[in-house]
Design an enzyme around this catalytic site. Structure first.
Site, PDB file in Angstrom:
ATOM      1  N   LEU A   4       0.841  -1.199   0.000  1.00 38.99           N
ATOM      2  CA  LEU A   4       0.000   0.000   0.000  1.00 38.99           C
ATOM      3  C   LEU A   4       0.879   1.254   0.000  1.00 38.99           C
ATOM      4  CD1 LEU A   4      -2.857  -0.995   2.472  1.00 38.99           C
ATOM      5  CD2 LEU A   4      -2.505  -1.601   0.072  1.00 38.99           C
TER       6      LEU A   4
ATOM      7  N   ARG B   2       2.456  15.231   5.844  1.00 39.91           N
ATOM      8  CA  ARG B   2       3.361  15.776   6.864  1.00 39.91           C
ATOM      9  C   ARG B   2       4.824  15.776   6.432  1.00 39.91           C
ATOM     10  NH1 ARG B   2       1.760  12.208  11.743  1.00 39.91           N
ATOM     11  NH2 ARG B   2       3.554  13.202  12.728  1.00 39.91           N
TER      12      ARG B   2
ATOM     13  N   GLN C 297      -5.140   3.905  -7.118  1.00 44.29           N
ATOM     14  CA  GLN C 297      -6.277   4.199  -6.238  1.00 44.29           C
ATOM     15  C   GLN C 297      -6.490   5.712  -6.283  1.00 44.29           C
ATOM     16  OE1 GLN C 297      -5.604   3.949  -2.020  1.00 44.29           O
ATOM     17  NE2 GLN C 297      -7.721   3.413  -1.559  1.00 44.29           N
TER      18      GLN C 297
ATOM     19  N   THR D 147      -7.679   1.488   3.853  1.00 40.44           N
ATOM     20  CA  THR D 147      -6.762   0.386   3.535  1.00 40.44           C
ATOM     21  C   THR D 147      -7.471  -0.777   2.829  1.00 40.44           C
ATOM     22  OG1 THR D 147      -7.066  -0.343   5.823  1.00 40.44           O
ATOM     23  CG2 THR D 147      -5.052   0.872   5.337  1.00 40.44           C
TER      24      THR D 147
ATOM     25  N   GLY E 124      -4.582   0.489  15.660  1.00 35.73           N
ATOM     26  CA  GLY E 124      -5.701  -0.426  15.821  1.00 35.73           C
ATOM     27  C   GLY E 124      -5.348  -1.435  16.913  1.00 35.73           C
TER      28      GLY E 124
ATOM     29  N   ASN F 102       5.806   9.012   8.849  1.00 31.88           N
ATOM     30  CA  ASN F 102       4.817  10.011   8.437  1.00 31.88           C
ATOM     31  C   ASN F 102       5.400  11.406   8.299  1.00 31.88           C
ATOM     32  OD1 ASN F 102       2.423   8.258   8.528  1.00 31.88           O
ATOM     33  ND2 ASN F 102       2.935   8.136  10.693  1.00 31.88           N
TER      34      ASN F 102
ATOM     35  N   ALA G 219      62.252  18.973 -13.199  1.00 33.39           N
ATOM     36  CA  ALA G 219      61.143  19.763 -12.656  1.00 33.39           C
ATOM     37  C   ALA G 219      60.714  20.816 -13.653  1.00 33.39           C
ATOM     38  CB  ALA G 219      61.575  20.407 -11.345  1.00 33.39           C
TER      39      ALA G 219
HETATM   40  C1  UD1 Z   1      -3.629   1.275   9.836  1.00 30.78           C
HETATM   41  C2  UD1 Z   1      -4.514   0.171  10.423  1.00 30.78           C
HETATM   42  C3  UD1 Z   1      -4.286   0.104  11.938  1.00 30.78           C
HETATM   43  C4  UD1 Z   1      -2.820  -0.131  12.223  1.00 30.78           C
HETATM   44  C5  UD1 Z   1      -1.964   0.922  11.550  1.00 30.78           C
HETATM   45  C6  UD1 Z   1      -0.517   0.540  11.659  1.00 30.78           C
HETATM   46  C7  UD1 Z   1      -6.554   0.071   9.089  1.00 30.78           C
HETATM   47  C8  UD1 Z   1      -7.962   0.466   8.983  1.00 30.78           C
HETATM   48  N1  UD1 Z   1      -5.897   0.481  10.166  1.00 30.78           N
HETATM   49  O1  UD1 Z   1      -4.090   2.495  10.365  1.00 30.78           O
HETATM   50  O2  UD1 Z   1      -5.048  -0.940  12.501  1.00 30.78           O
HETATM   51  O3  UD1 Z   1      -2.597  -0.117  13.635  1.00 30.78           O
HETATM   52  O4  UD1 Z   1      -2.260   1.038  10.152  1.00 30.78           O
HETATM   53  O5  UD1 Z   1       0.291   1.577  11.180  1.00 30.78           O
HETATM   54  O6  UD1 Z   1      -6.056  -0.618   8.220  1.00 30.78           O
HETATM   55  N2  UD1 Z   1      -3.210   3.636   2.294  1.00 30.78           N
HETATM   56  C9  UD1 Z   1      -3.541   3.602   0.959  1.00 30.78           C
HETATM   57  N3  UD1 Z   1      -4.783   3.950   0.582  1.00 30.78           N
HETATM   58  C10 UD1 Z   1      -5.736   4.332   1.455  1.00 30.78           C
HETATM   59  C11 UD1 Z   1      -5.404   4.370   2.826  1.00 30.78           C
HETATM   60  C12 UD1 Z   1      -4.139   4.019   3.200  1.00 30.78           C
HETATM   61  O7  UD1 Z   1      -2.702   3.261   0.117  1.00 30.78           O
HETATM   62  O8  UD1 Z   1      -6.839   4.620   1.029  1.00 30.78           O
HETATM   63  C13 UD1 Z   1      -1.855   3.270   2.707  1.00 30.78           C
HETATM   64  C14 UD1 Z   1      -1.096   4.424   3.328  1.00 30.78           C
HETATM   65  O9  UD1 Z   1      -0.339   5.111   2.341  1.00 30.78           O
HETATM   66  C15 UD1 Z   1      -0.201   3.716   4.334  1.00 30.78           C
HETATM   67  C16 UD1 Z   1      -1.012   2.490   4.743  1.00 30.78           C
HETATM   68  O10 UD1 Z   1      -1.939   2.304   3.730  1.00 30.78           O
HETATM   69  O11 UD1 Z   1       0.997   3.260   3.736  1.00 30.78           O
HETATM   70  C17 UD1 Z   1      -1.690   2.675   6.085  1.00 30.78           C
HETATM   71  O12 UD1 Z   1      -2.557   3.754   6.036  1.00 30.78           O
HETATM   72  P1  UD1 Z   1      -2.770   4.731   7.256  1.00 30.78           P
HETATM   73  O13 UD1 Z   1      -3.705   5.773   6.854  1.00 30.78           O
HETATM   74  O14 UD1 Z   1      -1.487   5.117   7.831  1.00 30.78           O
HETATM   75  O15 UD1 Z   1      -3.528   3.739   8.291  1.00 30.78           O
HETATM   76  P2  UD1 Z   1      -3.707   3.974   9.842  1.00 30.78           P
HETATM   77  O16 UD1 Z   1      -4.876   4.830  10.051  1.00 30.78           O
HETATM   78  O17 UD1 Z   1      -2.433   4.366  10.443  1.00 30.78           O
HETATM   79 MG    MG Z   2      -0.592   5.059   9.733  1.00 34.33          MG
END
Ligand code: UD1
Ligand code: MG
Length: 455
Positions: A6, A13, A74, A80, A138, A226, A422
């Site tokens: 992902l 940030r 996406q 996620t 989570g 981040n 030289a």
């Molecule tokens: C997620 C988990 C959480 C976990 C945490 C660990 C879910 C719902 N939650 O939360 O349980 O403890 O990671 O760090 O899965 N991303 C996409 N597309 C999206 C959303 C996210 O590609 O639509 C990617 C982000 O770029 C990132 C990763 O997925 O690399 C995680 O996304 P992030 O928004 O950081 O999830 P958290 O809310 O931190």
């Molecule tokens: Mg995160």
């Protein structure tokens, strides 16, 4: 195995034009670390990167660096679960799917392998971790038997659930047939209005699919980035880890907190490295090599017993055994030094071979030259290799002596045992064994200095 990474998130940030996952740790984009770590699991894999923000740059990077990964786009970051759904059509149902984050770069292959093995027999493998401060993550909710029952996001968690200190790292391995079905059933009725990948846990539980958990061996494996501060901090964590691996393998470091390795550094026994050195690409240091402070060494082989003094720069070069280089020397691409060569301060060498026991100890430029053994290159010597259009070679045969402040206008050859006086500007070959000198004859005259006229 299917590997889904992902990487669609914006990384607001970071305040950067570069997509977050392309920011480097140890000189390599975070995304490349994650992919390499997963690809190193034995077996056949296909990697799929979910891109979004800065997706073109990510795609470009993968192509230019020959990283075999497909990308899916996406357009809107709806969570996620929604992100993994974008890859769903590409997933091979006969293989499990391993899900990683592109901004969690330091995950180890061994940990991923453990996770993948958990999913082996139709179970779901989940990487979790106990944390002293679980805020923001989570939480792993377990039933009375200790089995995983659900993952609850911080924003959806009750005060009681927030007390749980076992967190979801986000990394999991899932049987693909189930995954595809579960992704389609996700709903966004939660605090963030997102499609949570984590909601598949409850689906697995209700269908009786077993869920097994594993933990990373090292806490830093699952640290995500981040912000630039987190990136810098993870870089230090990783460099310290690399430094302790070196110490353990028998390398002496003046200060394990002051070394940077951006690539692969291989050291034989009893290597000593002083503070502030940067190693890039593939660097090999032979037994007993000593590297002084503040050297930058890239894609180089330094053979046994060589001494590299302070502030030396070496790039795509080979240094022979027991040679002595620097301080303040610069070895540029194509430099090959045989054994016991001395290159001293402010000497630059490029695309040149220098045979054993030759010396250029002070202030010289040696470019496009072939130098024999036991040659002495005096201070201020310059190979004039460039005529403004083409480069030409200088050949200096064994045991020649090049006097100070000499210009060798290439193409030109200095014969075996020749001596150049030289200040010589050599435009024709210098014969072996003779003294060649180009210099106006020295004269001394009786002469009266002018004196100041009275006003
Ligand atoms: C997620 C988990 C959480 C976990 C945490 C660990 C879910 C719902 N939650 O939360 O349980 O403890 O990671 O760090 O899965 N991303 C996409 N597309 C999206 C959303 C996210 O590609 O639509 C990617 C982000 O770029 C990132 C990763 O997925 O690399 C995680 O996304 P992030 O928004 O950081 O999830 P958290 O809310 O931190
Ligand atoms: Mg995160």
């Amino acid at each position: 195995m299917n590997i889904v990474i992902l990487a669609a998130g914006q990384g607001k940030r970071m305040r950067s034009a570069l997509p977050k996952v392309l920011h480097p740790i140890a000189g390599k984009p975070m995304l490349a670390h994650a992919i390499a770590s997963a690809e190193a699991i034995p077996g056949q894999h296909q990697s799929i990167v979910v891109i979004g923000h800065g997706g073109d740059a990510v795609k470009d990077y993968l192509e230019k660096n020959n990283i075999q990964a497909k990308t899916v786009f996406q357009a809107e970051q709806k969570g996620t679960g929604h992100a993994v759904l974008q890859a769903s059509d590409l997933l091979d149902e006969s293989q499990n799917t391993l899900i990683l984050y592109g901004d969690v770069p330091l995950i180890r292959t061994s940990t991923l392998e453990t996770l993948a093995n958990l999913a082996g027999q139709g179970a779901l493998g989940l990487l979790t971790q106990k944390m002293s401060n679980p805020t923001g993550y989570g939480r792993i909710v377990r039933n009375l038997d200790g089995n995983v029952a659900a993952i609850v996001e911080e924003k959806d968690a009750s005060a009681e659930i927030k007390l749980i200190n076992e967190i979801n790292t986000g990394l999991m391995a899932v049987p693909t047939k189930h995954l595809k079905r579960w992704l389609l059933a996700l709903k966004s009725n939660n605090a963030q209005g997102e499609y949570y990948l984590t909601d598949i846990i409850e689906m697995a539980v209700s269908e009786g699919v077993p869920i097994y958990t594993a933990n990373p061996q090292a806490e830093w494996e699952t640290i995500g980035v981040n912000s630039r501060a987190q990136l810098a901090s993870l870089e230090r964590t990783w460099q310290l880890e690399l430094a302790s691996q070196l110490l353990e393998s028998g390398v002496s470091l003046a200060d394990p907190a002051r070394i940077d390795i951006r690539g692969q550094l291989s050291c034989a026994s009893d290597v000593v490295i002083d503070v502030g050195c940067v190693f890039e690409g593939e660097v090999t240091l032979g037994a007993g090599v000593s590297v002084g402070p503040y050297c930058v060494i890239r894609n180089a082989v330094i053979e046994a017993g060589a001494v590299i003094h302070a502030y030396t720069h070496i790039d795509q070069a080979k240094v022979g055994s027991r040679s002595v280089i620097g301080p303040y020397a610069r070895l540029r691409p194509g430099t090959e030094l045989a054994a016991e060569v001395h290159i001293g301060n402010f000497v630059e060498v490029k695309n040149s071979q220098i045979a054993s026991q030759s010396k250029a100890n002070h202030l010289a430029y040696i470019g496009d030259a072939t130098i024999g053994s036991k040659v002495n290159v005096g201070a201020g010597t310059i190979t004039c290799n460039y005529d403004g259009v083409n480069k030409h070679r200088t050949i200096i045969e064994d045991e020649a002596f090049i006097g100070s402040d000499t210009q060798l206008v290439a193409p030109v050859t200095v014969g075996k045992g020749a001596t150049l006086g030289a200040g010589t500007t050599l435009t024709k070959d210098a014969p072996a064994g003779q003294l060649t000198v180009t210099r106006a004859k020295q004269v001394s005259l009786n002469w009266q200095r002018p004196t100041k006229k009275p006003k």
